[in-house]
Structure formats: structure tokens, C-alpha cells
Motif scaffolding. Structure first.
Motif, PDB file in Angstrom:
ATOM      1  N   ARG A 415      36.579  41.860  29.563  1.00  0.00           N
ATOM      2  CA  ARG A 415      36.546  42.520  28.260  1.00  0.00           C
ATOM      3  C   ARG A 415      35.399  43.531  28.198  1.00  0.00           C
ATOM      4  O   ARG A 415      35.555  44.649  27.689  1.00  0.00           O
ATOM      5  N   GLY A 416      34.229  43.142  28.727  1.00  0.00           N
ATOM      6  CA  GLY A 416      33.098  44.058  28.761  1.00  0.00           C
ATOM      7  C   GLY A 416      33.363  45.272  29.625  1.00  0.00           C
ATOM      8  O   GLY A 416      33.017  46.409  29.266  1.00  0.00           O
ATOM      9  N   ALA A 417      33.989  45.042  30.782  1.00  0.00           N
ATOM     10  CA  ALA A 417      34.298  46.157  31.677  1.00  0.00           C
ATOM     11  C   ALA A 417      35.325  47.089  31.046  1.00  0.00           C
ATOM     12  O   ALA A 417      35.261  48.317  31.230  1.00  0.00           O
ATOM     13  N   ALA A 418      36.275  46.519  30.296  1.00  0.00           N
ATOM     14  CA  ALA A 418      37.284  47.352  29.629  1.00  0.00           C
ATOM     15  C   ALA A 418      36.638  48.243  28.577  1.00  0.00           C
ATOM     16  O   ALA A 418      37.007  49.421  28.425  1.00  0.00           O
ATOM     17  N   ARG A 419      35.660  47.699  27.867  1.00  0.00           N
ATOM     18  CA  ARG A 419      34.967  48.507  26.856  1.00  0.00           C
ATOM     19  C   ARG A 419      34.122  49.605  27.500  1.00  0.00           C
ATOM     20  O   ARG A 419      34.066  50.731  27.007  1.00  0.00           O
ATOM     21  N   ALA A 420      33.471  49.266  28.599  1.00  0.00           N
ATOM     22  CA  ALA A 420      32.593  50.238  29.252  1.00  0.00           C
ATOM     23  C   ALA A 420      33.370  51.340  29.963  1.00  0.00           C
ATOM     24  O   ALA A 420      32.903  52.466  30.097  1.00  0.00           O
ATOM     25  N   GLY A 421      34.582  50.979  30.428  1.00  0.00           N
ATOM     26  CA  GLY A 421      35.388  51.971  31.124  1.00  0.00           C
ATOM     27  C   GLY A 421      34.696  52.460  32.383  1.00  0.00           C
ATOM     28  O   GLY A 421      34.085  51.690  33.129  1.00  0.00           O
ATOM     29  N   SER A 425      29.323  50.728  36.495  1.00  0.00           N
ATOM     30  CA  SER A 425      29.186  51.052  37.919  1.00  0.00           C
ATOM     31  C   SER A 425      29.989  50.120  38.814  1.00  0.00           C
ATOM     32  O   SER A 425      30.297  50.461  39.966  1.00  0.00           O
ATOM     33  N   LEU A 426      30.328  48.955  38.300  1.00  0.00           N
ATOM     34  CA  LEU A 426      31.129  48.019  39.090  1.00  0.00           C
ATOM     35  C   LEU A 426      32.474  48.625  39.474  1.00  0.00           C
ATOM     36  O   LEU A 426      33.063  48.264  40.493  1.00  0.00           O
ATOM     37  N   LEU A 427      32.952  49.538  38.629  1.00  0.00           N
ATOM     38  CA  LEU A 427      34.294  50.077  38.833  1.00  0.00           C
ATOM     39  C   LEU A 427      34.299  51.323  39.698  1.00  0.00           C
ATOM     40  O   LEU A 427      35.357  51.909  39.928  1.00  0.00           O
ATOM     41  N   ASP A 428      33.133  51.728  40.192  1.00  0.00           N
ATOM     42  CA  ASP A 428      33.067  52.890  41.069  1.00  0.00           C
ATOM     43  C   ASP A 428      33.923  52.661  42.311  1.00  0.00           C
ATOM     44  O   ASP A 428      33.758  51.665  43.024  1.00  0.00           O
ATOM     45  N   GLY A 429      34.816  53.540  42.560  1.00  0.00           N
ATOM     46  CA  GLY A 429      35.663  53.422  43.740  1.00  0.00           C
ATOM     47  C   GLY A 429      36.877  52.544  43.550  1.00  0.00           C
ATOM     48  O   GLY A 429      37.729  52.464  44.437  1.00  0.00           O
ATOM     49  N   GLN A 436      40.026  46.984  40.185  1.00  0.00           N
ATOM     50  CA  GLN A 436      39.019  46.857  39.135  1.00  0.00           C
ATOM     51  C   GLN A 436      38.770  45.388  38.799  1.00  0.00           C
ATOM     52  O   GLN A 436      37.620  44.956  38.636  1.00  0.00           O
ATOM     53  N   VAL A 437      39.841  44.618  38.714  1.00  0.00           N
ATOM     54  CA  VAL A 437      39.694  43.192  38.404  1.00  0.00           C
ATOM     55  C   VAL A 437      38.958  42.473  39.527  1.00  0.00           C
ATOM     56  O   VAL A 437      38.074  41.643  39.283  1.00  0.00           O
ATOM     57  N   ARG A 438      39.308  42.787  40.770  1.00  0.00           N
ATOM     58  CA  ARG A 438      38.609  42.162  41.895  1.00  0.00           C
ATOM     59  C   ARG A 438      37.122  42.486  41.850  1.00  0.00           C
ATOM     60  O   ARG A 438      36.276  41.629  42.107  1.00  0.00           O
ATOM     61  N   ALA A 439      36.801  43.735  41.528  1.00  0.00           N
ATOM     62  CA  ALA A 439      35.399  44.137  41.475  1.00  0.00           C
ATOM     63  C   ALA A 439      34.643  43.369  40.393  1.00  0.00           C
ATOM     64  O   ALA A 439      33.519  42.894  40.618  1.00  0.00           O
ATOM     65  N   VAL A 440      35.255  43.210  39.222  1.00  0.00           N
ATOM     66  CA  VAL A 440      34.595  42.492  38.122  1.00  0.00           C
ATOM     67  C   VAL A 440      34.443  41.012  38.456  1.00  0.00           C
ATOM     68  O   VAL A 440      33.372  40.415  38.282  1.00  0.00           O
ATOM     69  N   LEU A 441      35.511  40.410  38.974  1.00  0.00           N
ATOM     70  CA  LEU A 441      35.473  38.968  39.230  1.00  0.00           C
ATOM     71  C   LEU A 441      34.639  38.613  40.455  1.00  0.00           C
ATOM     72  O   LEU A 441      34.271  37.446  40.631  1.00  0.00           O
ATOM     73  N   SER A 442      34.345  39.593  41.300  1.00  0.00           N
ATOM     74  CA  SER A 442      33.475  39.307  42.442  1.00  0.00           C
ATOM     75  C   SER A 442      32.080  38.908  41.968  1.00  0.00           C
ATOM     76  O   SER A 442      31.342  38.222  42.681  1.00  0.00           O
ATOM     77  N   THR A 443      31.705  39.314  40.759  1.00  0.00           N
ATOM     78  CA  THR A 443      30.404  38.912  40.207  1.00  0.00           C
ATOM     79  C   THR A 443      30.431  37.497  39.671  1.00  0.00           C
ATOM     80  O   THR A 443      29.386  36.938  39.335  1.00  0.00           O
ATOM     81  N   LYS A 444      31.635  36.901  39.573  1.00  0.00           N
ATOM     82  CA  LYS A 444      31.782  35.547  39.031  1.00  0.00           C
ATOM     83  C   LYS A 444      32.144  34.519  40.096  1.00  0.00           C
ATOM     84  O   LYS A 444      32.412  33.359  39.780  1.00  0.00           O
ATOM     85  N   GLY A 445      32.165  34.965  41.358  1.00  0.00           N
ATOM     86  CA  GLY A 445      32.412  34.006  42.430  1.00  0.00           C
ATOM     87  C   GLY A 445      33.681  34.225  43.215  1.00  0.00           C
ATOM     88  O   GLY A 445      33.957  33.496  44.172  1.00  0.00           O
ATOM     89  N   TRP A 446      34.487  35.254  42.816  1.00  0.00           N
ATOM     90  CA  TRP A 446      35.706  35.493  43.588  1.00  0.00           C
ATOM     91  C   TRP A 446      35.375  36.254  44.865  1.00  0.00           C
ATOM     92  O   TRP A 446      34.564  37.182  44.862  1.00  0.00           O
ATOM     93  N   THR A 447      36.000  35.865  45.956  1.00  0.00           N
ATOM     94  CA  THR A 447      35.875  36.566  47.232  1.00  0.00           C
ATOM     95  C   THR A 447      37.261  36.725  47.823  1.00  0.00           C
ATOM     96  O   THR A 447      38.214  36.069  47.392  1.00  0.00           O
ATOM     97  N   GLY A 448      37.366  37.607  48.814  1.00  0.00           N
ATOM     98  CA  GLY A 448      38.663  37.850  49.429  1.00  0.00           C
ATOM     99  C   GLY A 448      39.209  36.658  50.180  1.00  0.00           C
ATOM    100  O   GLY A 448      40.417  36.536  50.365  1.00  0.00           O
ATOM    101  N   ARG A 449      38.324  35.756  50.583  1.00  0.00           N
ATOM    102  CA  ARG A 449      38.748  34.557  51.299  1.00  0.00           C
ATOM    103  C   ARG A 449      38.267  33.333  50.547  1.00  0.00           C
ATOM    104  O   ARG A 449      37.159  33.331  49.997  1.00  0.00           O
TER     105      ARG A 449
END
Length: 738
Positions: A415-421, A425-429, A436-449
Motif C-alpha cells: 500500500r505504501g509503495a502504491a502511494r509513493a509510485g 526507490s525500491l521500484l527502480d528498474g 514491483q511486488v517482488r521488489a517490495v516483498l523482498s524487504t519482508k523476507g521473500w527471496t527467489g528461492r
């Protein structure tokens, strides 16, 4: 003989001791009469072990052989202990102590502490997490909530296996245990935690057992006092005892032999908590003169369910497998287990919900239906599917998906990332929504594996991974969708699943389902990597996964469905395989064969091969007798199966989307005609149409259940639906005879 499952709530108390034995089968009666010496009861799932135990105690008390105050019955959950006390009261055996190990030990500890140690018993620490967090901080480590839960679990495992901090790293290496942190670091936290408890004069639940053991070992006078009080011991679920609980039991019993244990090694599924079936399996060695009774008459499940359960265990290996029990169903014949292969997970959930809705419409109460899965993160898609189908449900052993802490945190971050648009900086690239979701959730413990091992860290990752998959699917369905659109979708889903339910379908993990039973059970997500779970590496870990599936199968009384999806999402790569545990058991599969003969009927062993993958050609003409399954070759006699030209349990190549359109069209037709749905077409006929996908009247008319009359009435609509065309309105002709 009948099972006690559906007995009345307030049965009449038996008038005489002999009346207590009425209704017991020969083996249960043998248990009830074996009141002296060591007794080992090997009781399979659904065989009435609690009934046998409580009648044994009640008969001994009512006959004057046992004094109520001298009997101690122990089990593992407050629910099981309460059920045992209730049944004993109904049998007229009041005054018997039925408790958990911890409850019985705490009662003794509180009584003897002033005499053994002096002063008051230290305060019992209700929750150890905060103290573990402080211990970690003193070791210059900061653990989040999920890591704290994992570390706390490791400390509990170490204590029940009587492993001191200094020996913890070696114990982890010996047992090949997946530790959530470096074992040396965990040993340091464990040691600091113990020191903090001593400094603050508090004890935890594991200490209750440890201190009771210590007092009974050091003070022979107190041990003799306890043995004078309790002279007859009964232990339920004996396959789940830990080394520490076994040590306490040994001290309670002393050199006497009035001990009765009940268990089933094939239901050992809690080894990660320190439970081991070794004490059950070695009971005869420790007590050479023991009476051993096997309960194999299954009063819970139909012969079809029991046959599958037996077949599953017949392929097991290891010590527990060598002592497996072959169950014999005492119920009337029921429907065969249904095996279904789906293209993707959402379709699996959707059609599971539809089948559940049909069962409820047929009279099966929602509370007598369960959907069981391997890990809690699998629940979300079934919560949504049931909500979409208007079916009430309840979660057992876990929070609702959108109420889990990690999901709430992820929602806040998104929700915060959606407001910031683009200012974030998390959404760069990150160009697309999923990135975008992967980038945001990577700060909460999600990884590709996924992380190694099990526990809270893995559960947290699974929850976040479910959100990532949801974002991928949402973007695929709505190209150009934004984070704001996704957040709105998440809010709508959460709102739809918060509707209060009093009676509903149970959603539960296989572990949480232990000790429960339902009329209908759906075992879902049965793919390699989930069953057995990916982190089950050793032979014993894989065998425990097999036992977990066995527990799931034996929860079903009548209806049993087993399903899996070949891909995660619609259009994804179909690279998944059904669980190896069903090889040689499910129709059309081949396997390594069974260990010994497996009795019973049922339609599990369906032959050696299955048809080649691909769409089955449309049926050209109605086959003449004998009619054989086009998948496995078995001769068909059931009318519904003959319509499908295959066994109902054989894998289907049905066009699921087409079936869904036909299903909805049939409902609209039936409503217009004022007749039940089956008066239009039966479900078997709909399935046959969805498998054949006819394109001409000639291909449609030869499908069983169509014929010339229904061809003239409904043929145009059905062929249009098969061709993917939209249908305007419904036939307005009168109802057809069926």
C-alpha cells in the motif's frame, strides 16, 4: 459392533461390570480384560482405541479390580484427556485421573516442591518467546518474530530430547536436523536462556518434566510416595512420547509392570518435536512377558478408503513399516477414492469447491467435510474458491491467510509503495507489476528461492510467495494493472473472506488434522515437492511424509478425493508430477510394488498402463459389451463410468473450462424448465462431452446420455458452447423425461 464416533451425547451408564463389555469386538474385549501385567495395544486408525482403553479402565473399576484413585491415564492433548474423562464418567468410572504428561507432572511438582527443595515452586513461564529474544540480544543477535519462534522450537526440542546446550551442535549433526541458525550460535542462545531463567526464578513447560524427573531420581522417598498413589498406568498415543516423557514414565512405574500403552507407529508424524516410535516398537523387548493386542477392525472408514491406506503403507520402508497394521474395514461399501489431475492450482481449488458444494447439496453437512493440505500457505486459494462458491469454511491450526502477520505487513508495504509510485526507490528498474511486488516483498523476507528447512521462516516465505504468485496471476489476467489495482484486489479478497461462519468446511494442515475425522476429505496439492515436502531429504524424513499422507487418508469416513495440479497458474509449464506415494496405487500409474499382500477390495489397482498423454479422440459410436476403460483397460460395469468410457478415478483429459461453461449452462436450463439439473444432462454426461469436445451432431449424439431427443432439444447450444461461442438465452421447450 459399531464405532463409538456417532454415539449419543448422554448414553445410559452400564448397570453391571459385565455390561461395560457389551458392544466390544473380540480384540477390544481382550484389551478390556487384560488388567494385569504389561500390555501393549497396537491400534490402527479408526479401530476404537479410546473406546477399548476407557472400557478397560471402567471394567476394572466397576469390577473392583482397580481402585479409581490409583489409576493414572496420560495422553498428549487437553482435548484427548477431556474426552477420556468424559467417556469414563459415562461408563460409571469416576475418580480416575486422566491428564496430559505436563498436567500430571505439574501437579506432582507443586505438591512435592516444598518438601524436596523448599519454598514455593518458581513461577511458570507461560510464553518463553520474550525470554528467548532477550537471550539472543545478550548474544548480540536480533531475531524477528518468526526467527524467534523457530529458535524457541529448537530449544524445546533440545530439552525434550534431554540435550544440554553444550551437546546441541553434535545432536543436530547426528540427527541431520535442519537448524534455523548455526548450531553453535543456537547453543549459545540456549545456554543464555537457561541462565536468565535461573536468575529470575522462572521455569518453562519443559522444566516441569525435567524437574519432576530430577526430584523422583534424587528423592527415593518421594518416588515411592508417587508409586504408592498411582499403581496402574495407561498411556495413549504412545508413539508420540519423547525421551524425556519416557524417562518420567519409567520413574512413575518403577519396578512394577502394571502399564498399558496404546499406539500406532504408522501415525508417528511429530518427530520434529522429539517424538519417537522406538519406545512403542521396543516395548516387547523391554517387557518380554507383555500381552500384545492388535486392533485392526476399522470402524471409521469404508473398505475403499481402508484399501488405499493399506496400499500406501505396503510400500513403506523402515522399522515403523515393519510393524504396520493392515486394517480391515467394518463398514459397508462406499464410493471409490477419486483421483483428479488438474492443469493448475486455481482450477484444482475451483473444482474442489464445486464438488464440496455438490456434497453439501446432497446432504453432507459442511462441518463433516475437510480440505487438507501439507503447509498452511496452501490455504489461501481454497479460502477464495470456497468463498466464491458460497461455501462456509473455517481454518483449523492457522490464522486466516489475510490475518497472518506477514500478510498484513506485506499489505502495508504494498500500500505504501502504491502511494509513493515511482518516488519509491525500491521500484527502480521494476517495470511490470509482478517485478514491483517482488521488489517490495523482498524487504519482508521473500527471496527467489525458498529457505531450507521448515518452521516459521518457511511458513512466512510461503505466505509471501503466495502473494507474489497472486500478483503474477493478476497481471496476467489484467495486463497493465498497477500496484494500486492489486492493493484494491487484496482488500476485496480479504473482505470476502472475513464473513462470519458458524458451521463450515474445515481447512487444515495434515498435522492439524491428527485425531480428527470427517465424512468427506479432500487431500489437495499432492505433488512432488509438497508431498513429500522438498526439505525431506533422508529416508526417514521421506517415510514420515508417507505416514503424514496415511494420516490424511484415514481421516475420511466415506468420501475421499486426492488431487494435484500440473502447474502453478493457468498457462504455466505443466512440469509438476503427482506424489510418488501414489505410484502403483492410483489408476493408470506404475510403482515399485507392495511389501507383502494387501487385502481388501476397491478399485485402486487398476492395471499396468495408462493411455498416452493427449486429447482422447471423440467417440465415433457407442461401444458394445464389454465396455473397457480407455485409460487403464478395466472392464466397466457402472453406468456412470460407461458414459465416460473410463473409470471415474482414472486421470481425465477433460477440458475443465468447457466443463465449467456446460455446468453453468445446465443450471440455467434447469432453472428455466423448473426441473433438477440432471434432467437436462447428468454430470457424467457433461464430463463425457467436455472430454470428447464434439464438433458435429454425429459426434455429440453417440455420447451416452445424449441421444436423439436431447440432441434435438439441446444440441445446438451444446455444440456452440464446445466451439467457444456465447449462448443467448436458454431452450424454452418443456422438461424432458429421464
Amino acid at each position: 459392533m459399531t464405532a463409538a464416533t456417532h454415539s449419543t451425547l448422554f448414553p445410559q451408564v452400564p448397570e453391571t461390570p459385565d455390561a461395560v463389555l457389551d458392544g466390544l469386538d473380540p480384540e477390544q474385549r481382550e484389551v478390556a480384560l487384560a488388567l494385569h501385567g504389561p500390555v501393549c495395544v497396537l491400534a490402527g486408525a479408526g479401530t476404537g482405541k479410546t473406546r477399548a482403553l476407557t472400557h478397560r479402565i471402567a471394567y476394572g473399576v466397576r469390577a473392583g479390580i482397580l481402585q479409581p484413585a490409583t489409576v493414572l491415564a496420560v495422553t498428549f492433548t487437553n482435548r484427548a484427556a477431556g474426552e477420556m474423562r468424559g467417556r469414563l464418567r459415562q461408563l460409571g468410572a469416576t475418580g480416575v485421573q486422566a491428564r496430559t504428561f505436563h498436567s500430571a507432572a505439574l501437579r506432582q511438582l507443586q505438591y512435592f516442591w516444598p518438601k524436596a527443595v523448599g519454598g514455593e515452586l518458581p513461577r511458570l513461564l507461560e510464553r518463553k518467546v520474550q525470554l528467548v529474544a532477550e537471550a539472543a540480544a545478550r548474544c548480540e543477535l536480533r531475531l524477528d518474530r518468526n526467527e524467534l519462534r523457530d529458535v524457541t522450537g529448537e530449544i524445546e526440542w533440545a530439552k525434550v530430547t534431554q540435550t544440554v546446550p553444550a551437546d546441541y551442535p553434535a545432536a543436530v549433526a547426528k540427527t541431520q536436523r535442519d537448524a534455523p541458525r548455526d548450531p553453535a550460535v543456537l547453543a549459545q542462545i540456549y545456554s543464555t536462556y537457561e541462565q536468565l531463567k535461573r536468575d529470575r526464578s522462572v521455569i518453562d513447560f519443559e522444566d516441569v518434566l525435567l524437574l519432576t524427573v530430577g526430584i523422583l531420581q534424587d528423592r527415593n522417598d518421594i518416588a515411592e510416595h508417587v508409586r504408592g498413589q498411582y499403581q496402574h498406568f495407561v498411556v495413549d498415543e504412545y508413539q508420540d512420547v519423547s525421551p524425556l516423557q519416557q524417562r518420567l514414565l519409567d520413574l512413575w512405574v518403577g519396578d512394577r509392570d502394571d502399564l498399558c500403552v496404546v499406539g500406532d507407529a504408522s501415525q508417528t508424524i511429530y518427530s520434529f518435536t522429539g517424538a519417537t516410535p522406538d519406545h512403542l516398537l521396543n516395548f516387547r523387548t523391554r517387557h518380554p512377558g507383555a500381552t500384545v493386542v492388535k486392533l485392526v477392525r476399522d470402524y471409521r472408514s469404508t473398505p475403499q478408503v481402508v484399501h488405499l491406506a493399506n496400499g500406501l503403507l505396503s510400500q513403506a520402508h523402515g522399522k515403523a513399516a515393519d510393524h504396520r497394521l493392515e486394517l480391515v474395514s467394518q463398514r459397508d461399501k462406499g464410493p471409490e477414492p477419486v483421483y483428479t489431475e488438474y492443469g493448475d492450482e486455481p482450477t484444482e481449488a475451483e473444482f474442489t469447491a464445486r464438488r464440496i458444494r455438490d456434497l453439501i447439496a446432497a446432504g453432507v453437512p459442511a462441518g463433516e467435510i475437510a480440505v487438507l493440505y501439507r503447509v498452511n500457505s496452501q490455504s489461501e486459494v481454497y479460502e477464495q474458491a470456497l468463498a466464491d462458491a458460497g461455501v462456509p469454511y473455517q481454518l483449523r491450526g492457522a490464522e486466516r491467510f489475510f490475518e497472518r502477520a506477514e500478510v498484513r505487513e506485506a499489505g502495508t508495504a504494498l500500500r505504501g509503495a502504491a502511494r509513493a509510485g515511482r518516488n519509491d526507490s525500491l521500484l527502480d528498474g521494476a517495470e511490470d507489476l509482478a517485478s514491483q511486488v517482488r521488489a517490495v516483498l523482498s524487504t519482508k523476507g521473500w527471496t527467489g528461492r525458498p529457505p531450507a528447512g521448515s518452521g516459521a521462516v518457511r511458513d512466512r516465505w510461503e505466505s509471501l510467495a503466495a502473494l507474489v504468485r497472486l500478483a503474477e496471476d493478476f497481471e496476467a489476467a489484467k495486463p497493465g494493472a498497477t500496484l494500486t489495482d492489486l492493493v484494491r484486489e487484496l482488500d476485496e479478497r480479504a473482505a470476502a473472506q472475513h464473513a462470519p461462519t458458524v458451521q463450515g468446511v474445515t481447512l487444515a494442515s495434515l498435522h492439524a488434522a491428527k485425531g480428527l475425522e470427517w465424512d468427506a476429505v479432500f487431500l489437495v496439492g499432492l505433488t512432488e515437492g509438497m508431498m513429500p515436502i522438498a526439505y525431506a531429504k533422508t529416508d526417514e524424513q521421506v517415510e514420515e511424509e508417507r505416514r503424514l499422507l496415511y494420516v490424511g487418508i484415514t481421516r475420511a469416513r466415506i468420501h475421499l478425493s486426492l488431487s494435484w495440479a500440473l502447474s502453478r497458474s493457468p498457462g504455466g509449464r505443466a512440469n509438476r508430477r503427482p506424489t510418488r506415494f501414489l505410484n502403483g496405487l492410483r489408476p493408470g500409474s506404475t510403482g515399485a510394488g507392495t511389501r507383502g499382500g494387501v487385502g481388501g477390495g476397491g478399485g485402486i489397482d487398476r492395471g499396468a498402463g495408462r493411455a498416452a498423454v493427449g486429447r482422447t479422440p471423440a467417440v465415433e459410436r457407442r461401444p458394445r459389451s464389454p465396455v473397457r476403460c480407455r485409460v487403464c483397460g478395466r472392464t466397466l460395469t457402472d453406468a456412470g463410468e460407461m458414459k465416460l468410457m473410463r473409470c471415474e478415478e482414472c486421470p481425465s483429459d477433460m477440458d475443465e473450462a468447457l466443463y465449467g461453461r456446460l455446468y453453468d449452462w445446465r443450471a440455467a436450463q434447469a432453472a428455466l424448465l423448473g426441473q433438477p439439473d440432471f434432467c437436462v444432462f447428468t454430470e457424467k454426461t457433461l464430463m463425457a462431452i467436455a472430454e470428447a469436445v464434439p464438433s458435429t451432431e454425429g459426434e455429440l449424439v453417440v455420447i451416452a446420455g445424449v441421444g436423439n431427443r436431447k440432441l434435438s432439444r439441446f444440441g445446438t447450444d451444446v455444440l456452440a458452447i464446445c466451439a467457444g461461442e456465447a449462448i443467448d438465452g436458454a431452450s424454452e421447450e418443456g422438461p424432458d423425461e429421464t
